[in-house]
Design a protein around this motif. Structure first.
Motif: not given
Ligand code: C2E
Ligand code: MG
Ligand code: MG
Ligand code: MG
Length: 287
Positions: A49-52, A245-246, A249-253
């Protein structure tokens, strides 16, 4: 004299062709010998996952280390195997091995979605769906833990036959992803007809992020389209924090790439997987 010139021409063109054909034949032979000797292995590359950064799945990638040839890259031998038809044998070995490994993780209480690359020729085998079903049944794998990565080339060849087959696969409970999305020649129309659940954005588009304007446009549009179509999306080949990071920002999961890890042998993958899996919240297991 004519004969001599003929021989001259023969000699002029032949050596290059010879070398090429010879090395291809040698490689093809070595590929078959490697199967008999059990030299193929699977490595697993995490999808996170990109977020965590938590572990979402793993892609099985075939590896061949030959005593004579050393490490032979799948980028070299897979295209050759596709031409010679030997990809059928490699593909069924990969399928069986990956399903067996996924079932092992399932039994160990660490279920994980494993993605398997499927070549066009393999997909076109009349008994392909049956083979997948048999693999799953033999290993007693929850079919939701298997994902098949298909390329757009599979979808353009015989769209009706492909559609039937994709529905049969989805009917088994496995999920379907489009690999190297954006690099093929198919139309976007298949996205609404076919039971696909994931797009994998090709590495060649991720490479230029965040600087390259075209790559930004292509990746941005793909992420937006995936969201609108309720498909999940994975960015392939993420190597830098700036790319991550890019995408974030696009909310790619999610992403897959060297920034997290390359493909790893099972033991190393398992060690990494422990670190990428958040511990259960206190009380989550009922104690
Ligand atoms: P693919 O399915 O698009 O797999 C991703 C490739 O990108 C893998 O190369 C992986 O190691 C590489 N990669 C992942 N992250 C990064 C990154 O951050 N940077 C860079 N530079 N590369 C990254 P690999 O393992 O060499 O495989 C190449 C291709 O060979 C695969 O592309 C796939 O098309 C094919 N392949 C590999 N294993 C199999 C298999 O079991 N069956 C079939 N049919 N094809 C396979
Ligand atoms: Mg793949
Ligand atoms: Mg790919
Ligand atoms: Mg790719």
């Amino acid at each position: 004299r004519v004969k001599e010139r003929g021989r001259g021409n023969f000699r002029f063109y032949q050596p290059q062709m010879n070398v090429d054909l010879l090395s291809r034949m040698k490689l093809d032979h070595a590929m078959r010998r490697a199967m008999e000797s059990g030299l193929y292995r699977l490595h697993y590359q995490p999808q996170v996952a990109l977020d965590d950064g938590r572990l979402l799945g793993a892609e099985a990638l075939v590896r061949w280390t030959d005593p004579e040839l050393g490490n032979v890259s799948p980028g070299t031998f897979i295209p050759l195997a596709e031409e010679s038809g030997f990809i059928i044998a490699i593909g069924s070995w990969v399928m069986q091995e990956a399903v067996r490994q996924a079932a092992k993780w399932q039994r160990a209480g660490r279920p994980l979605v494993v993605s398997v690359n499927v070549s066009a020729l393999q997909f076109q085998q009349p008994d392909f769906v049956e083979r997948v079903a048999t693999c799953i049944a033999d290993a007693e794998l929850n079919p939701a833990l298997l994902e098949l990565e298909l390329t757009e080339s599979i979808l353009v060849q015989d769209a009706n036959e492909a559609l039937t087959r994709l529905h049969a696969l989805a009917g088994l409970g496995v999920s379907l992803a489009i690999d190297d999305f954006g690099t093929g020649y198919s139309s976007l129309a298949y996205l609404k007809k076919f039971p696909i659940s994931k797009l994998k954005i090709d590495r060649t588009f991720v490479m230029g992020l965040p600087e390259d304007e075209s790559d930004r446009a292509i990746v941005g549009a793909t992420v937006a389209m995936a969201r609108a179509l309720k498909l999940s999306v994975v960015a392939e080949g993420v190597e830098t924090e700036a790319q991550r990071d890019y995408l974030s920002a696009l909310q790619c999961a999610s992403f897959q790439g060297f920034l997290c890890s390359p493909g790893l042998p099972v033991a190393e993958f398992e060690a990494l997987a422990v670190r990428l899996t958040p511990p259960p919240r206190p009380g989550a297991l009922g104690f």
